[in-house]
Design an enzyme around this catalytic site. Structure first.
Site, PDB file in Angstrom:
ATOM      1  N   ASP A  27       0.818  -1.210   0.000  1.00  0.00           N
ATOM      2  CA  ASP A  27       0.000   0.000   0.000  1.00  0.00           C
ATOM      3  C   ASP A  27       0.853   1.261   0.000  1.00  0.00           C
ATOM      4  OD1 ASP A  27      -1.853  -2.003   0.350  1.00  0.00           O
ATOM      5  OD2 ASP A  27      -3.027  -0.918   1.835  1.00  0.00           O
ATOM      6  N   ARG A 109      -0.719   5.671  17.242  1.00  0.00           N
ATOM      7  CA  ARG A 109      -0.918   6.674  16.194  1.00  0.00           C
ATOM      8  C   ARG A 109      -0.463   8.076  16.578  1.00  0.00           C
ATOM      9  NH1 ARG A 109      -0.279   2.555  13.418  1.00  0.00           N
ATOM     10  NH2 ARG A 109      -2.074   1.582  12.416  1.00  0.00           N
ATOM     11  N   ASP A 138      -8.030   4.927  11.960  1.00  0.00           N
ATOM     12  CA  ASP A 138      -6.671   5.466  11.913  1.00  0.00           C
ATOM     13  C   ASP A 138      -6.577   6.775  11.149  1.00  0.00           C
ATOM     14  OD1 ASP A 138      -5.458   3.635  13.548  1.00  0.00           O
ATOM     15  OD2 ASP A 138      -4.814   2.315  11.928  1.00  0.00           O
ATOM     16  N   SER A 192      -6.004  -8.371   7.387  1.00  0.00           N
ATOM     17  CA  SER A 192      -4.986  -7.334   7.510  1.00  0.00           C
ATOM     18  C   SER A 192      -4.513  -7.269   8.950  1.00  0.00           C
ATOM     19  CB  SER A 192      -5.539  -5.973   7.078  1.00  0.00           C
ATOM     20  OG  SER A 192      -6.558  -5.545   7.962  1.00  0.00           O
TER      21      SER A 192
END
Length: 415
Positions: A27, A109, A138, A192
């Site tokens: 990605d 994050r 996210d 994922s």
């Protein structure tokens, strides 16, 4: 897809340099090339080592192959900062989202966002970019962090802009632009994952039906509790002012302590969680979390608080914890309300010092002992034997009558 087929988005003008949160995976490798083409800008890559257990140097080589200048490739070891300044403060608050989730992805994050902004200022970037999808949490966490630290920064979220809306299209783009693709990325990904020193999360594909049991192959950080050792293992964790400082009497840095607890948790099948949660963007999602060391640590912290916190302080913390957890989950780490809560939490930890003993056995963590130089527990007061006048049981009669007064008045009225 060819370069000529790319439509430049509104706002592309004026963006000369972008700092991309970059893993080197499919990605973000596609995003790197897409940014270069779509925005005609220079890309600076930032890869954070948060203890995800992956070799990060391949990310450097891939970035160089994509034309990123060596001085614009940042790979930072943030493990100690992550645990000391993010995980441990959150653990002091006993934060659990929806009563179960130890917030392993959520708490990483804000640190990534902070470092990205620092790099953007260092290299004079106009914008920052991330690879979070438009459906998840996210994107919110990253961008709230960006805007809190750099209010005028431009944010590029490719998943909300491009038409590469399937893995097939990503692979086609990668092949068209000679972007290396690992063999396991050519097929349809079964799920994922996201990983750091605190946890591994898995979601999507085989996990999307909440009725279906999580397949064994999804688990990566813990043995099956059924296959864990038949012999329990006893450990101790020492705390100072609410933070873990030693394991089995051996002093450890924050990241080292968590890493050692992870290994213990892995061995004993501790920390698995199958959860259907409420995302901030409004939908429910099903995820599988493995937080082996964090699960042990959180229960140990509760154990030391049991004998060092006053009832009022402990109960107030329990009221504040869900609010704190929600702020972290929703991306408000840098908000004034989270900082206010942190100040209250940290104040409560002044005497949270001592040792907790725990038994690890087949997926379970059991507190078997706790001691502290600041303990509020008094054997002399609580004993069932003769307390030598330490507690006058006759005092309870008046205490009960005063608390019962309103109930008696209600009873008389309503009888």
């Amino acid at each position: 897809m060819t370069d000529s087929s790319i439509t430049r988005p509104a706002g592309a003008a004026g963006i000369d340099r972008v700092v991309l949160a970059y893993s080197g995976g499919l990605d973000t490798s596609v995003i790197l090339k897409w940014l270069q083409q779509t925005y005609g800008c220079e890309v600076v890559t930032f890869t954070a080592d948060l203890g995800q257990g992956e070799e990060l140097e391949p990310a450097r080589r891939k970035a160089e192959m994509a034309g990123v200048k060596p001085e614009h490739i940042f790979i930072d070891d943030l493990r100690e900062e992550f645990v000391a300044d993010y995980v441990f403060p959150m653990m002091r608050a006993n934060a659990l989202y929806e009563g179960l989730y130890l917030l392993g992805t959520s708490i990483a994050r804000p640190l990534i966002a902070k470092r990205q902004i620092e790099i953007a200022k260092q290299v004079g970037a106009d914008a920052v970019s991330h690879g979070a999808t438009g459906k998840g949490n996210d994107q919110v966490r990253f961008e709230l962090g960006y805007y809190a630290l750099a209010p005028d920064i431009k944010v590029i979220a490719p998943w909300r802009e491009w038409d590469l809306n399937s893995r097939t299209k990503l692979i086609e783009f990668a092949e068209a632009h000679q972007i290396p693709i690992s063999k396991d990325k050519r097929g349809e990904a079964p799920f994922s994952t996201d990983a750091n020193l605190l946890h591994t999360s898995s979601e999507g594909r085989v996990l999307e039906d909440p009725w279906e049991e999580v397949p064994d192959y999804v688990y990566s950080r813990t043995v099956n509790p059924e296959d864990a050792p038949d012999q329990a293992e006893t450990i101790t964790i020492d705390f100072e002012r609410g933070d873990g400082v030693a394991l089995n009497g051996e002093a450890c840095s924050p990241a080292t302590l968590l890493a050692k607890l992870n290994e213990l948790g892995r061995r004993h099948g501790i920390g698995r969680l199958d959860l259907v949660e409420n995302r901030f963007v409004g939908m429910k999602s099903r995820g599988m979390y493995e937080t082996p060391g964090g699960t042990i640590y959180a229960l140990a912290h509760r154990g030391i608080e049991q004998i060092t916190l006053d009832r009022g302080a402990a109960h107030l913390k329990d009221e504040l914890a869900p609010r704190y957890a929600e702020l972290v989950y929703n991306g408000f780490w840098f908000s004034p309300e989270r900082e206010m809560l942190q100040a209250a939490v940290d104040h409560s930890q002044a005497k949270v010092t001592g040792t907790v003993r725990l038994k690890l056995y087949k997926g379970n963590v059991i507190v078997t002992g706790r001691k502290s130089p600041h303990s509020l527990y008094s054997e002399k007061v609580v004993t069932f034997e003769d307390d030598q006048g330490a507690y006058d049981q006759r005092d309870a009669a008046g205490f009960i009558k005063l608390n019962a007064l309103r109930l008696r008045l209600l009873g008389r009225r309503d009888r």
